[in-house]
Scaffold this motif. Sequence first.
Motif, short mmCIF file in Angstrom:
data_model
loop_
_atom_site.label_atom_id
_atom_site.label_comp_id
_atom_site.label_asym_id
_atom_site.label_seq_id
_atom_site.Cartn_x
_atom_site.Cartn_y
_atom_site.Cartn_z
N TYR A 96 0.43 13.90 -3.63
CA TYR A 96 -0.81 13.35 -3.08
C TYR A 96 -0.53 12.71 -1.73
CZ TYR A 96 -5.34 10.99 -3.06
OH TYR A 96 -6.61 10.57 -2.74
N LEU B 110 -4.61 9.89 -10.83
CA LEU B 110 -3.60 9.93 -9.77
C LEU B 110 -2.29 9.42 -10.34
CD1 LEU B 110 -2.89 10.45 -6.85
CD2 LEU B 110 -3.75 8.20 -6.28
N ILE C 174 -8.89 11.45 -9.44
CA ILE C 174 -9.13 12.54 -8.50
C ILE C 174 -10.28 13.33 -9.09
CG2 ILE C 174 -8.16 14.60 -7.43
CD1 ILE C 174 -5.38 13.25 -7.83
N GLU D 268 -8.42 5.16 -9.89
CA GLU D 268 -7.62 6.06 -9.07
C GLU D 268 -7.71 7.48 -9.64
OE1 GLU D 268 -3.68 4.43 -8.62
OE2 GLU D 268 -4.40 3.04 -7.09
N PHE E 118 -1.68 10.05 0.62
CA PHE E 118 -2.51 8.85 0.59
C PHE E 118 -3.24 8.60 1.91
CE2 PHE E 118 -0.30 7.96 -3.29
CZ PHE E 118 -1.25 7.28 -4.04
N ASP E 119 -2.61 8.90 3.05
CA ASP E 119 -3.25 8.64 4.33
C ASP E 119 -4.55 9.45 4.49
OD1 ASP E 119 -0.98 7.16 4.67
OD2 ASP E 119 -0.12 8.41 6.24
N ARG E 120 -4.55 10.64 3.93
CA ARG E 120 -5.74 11.51 4.04
C ARG E 120 -6.53 11.61 2.74
NH1 ARG E 120 -3.16 16.33 7.66
NH2 ARG E 120 -2.83 15.06 9.49
N LYS E 121 -6.07 10.90 1.70
CA LYS E 121 -6.70 10.95 0.38
C LYS E 121 -6.92 12.39 -0.07
CE LYS E 121 -8.65 6.51 0.82
NZ LYS E 121 -9.46 5.51 0.84
N LYS E 122 -5.81 13.12 -0.07
CA LYS E 122 -5.88 14.55 -0.37
C LYS E 122 -4.80 14.95 -1.37
CE LYS E 122 -6.00 19.05 1.73
NZ LYS E 122 -6.17 19.83 2.89
N ARG F 251 0.84 -1.20 0.00
CA ARG F 251 0.00 0.00 0.00
C ARG F 251 0.87 1.24 0.00
NH1 ARG F 251 -2.97 0.33 4.90
NH2 ARG F 251 -3.65 2.30 4.07
#
Length: 195
Positions: free
Chosen positions: A59, A97, A166, A164, A61-65, A37
């Motif tokens: 990007y 992404l 955005i 994936e 990934f932990d916050r999907k931001k 991951r």
Amino acid sequence: MPLLLLLGMCCCVPLTLRAQGHVRQTDLDSGRVEKGRRLGVWSFYALTASGRKVLIQRYYFDRKKLLYYRKLESQPYRHQVGSDWLNGPLDRPPMYLGGDALLATYIRQLEYPEQARTNNVQGRVIVRFVVDTLGQASEYQVLQGIGSGCDEEALRVARNIPHEWIPGRKGGRAVKVQYELPFTFRLAERPASGF
């Protein structure tokens, strides 16, 4: 005492790094991976025509931001506001992404249909689909086709691109956007015979 502290720190560093996963770095991306991951902040790159590597996205990934993206020319997109579909500019267009370079790796998975090869069919197929507010693609359709199996092959490849995306944004909110993706079918030139 300082020597003991230094030795203790040296012993703990490898454990800390192992617990955080490993860093992956390619021409297209760099970031931390753990158990397959992507974690933390990732940077995505593209190569310019001169071969220079430029940052196109960052990007988290932990916050999907999305933290950063390289802005390109603004173009109108068909997008949904309420129950109406409008055509116009967006605050931020939908994007894949990793950028177009990563998207191109999936597009290159086209297999030339035998019927098209036999009939020397070449050209461009445009597949349109909707990228929703969660970045999921759906409602695939051929907008412009060339037949001989090429339309079906372009649809197959488009549907197999990992979800994936955005989402596009308008007025500070994610919106559904119609996205058009071109697929080029071109036969390789055969060398002339020497007879």
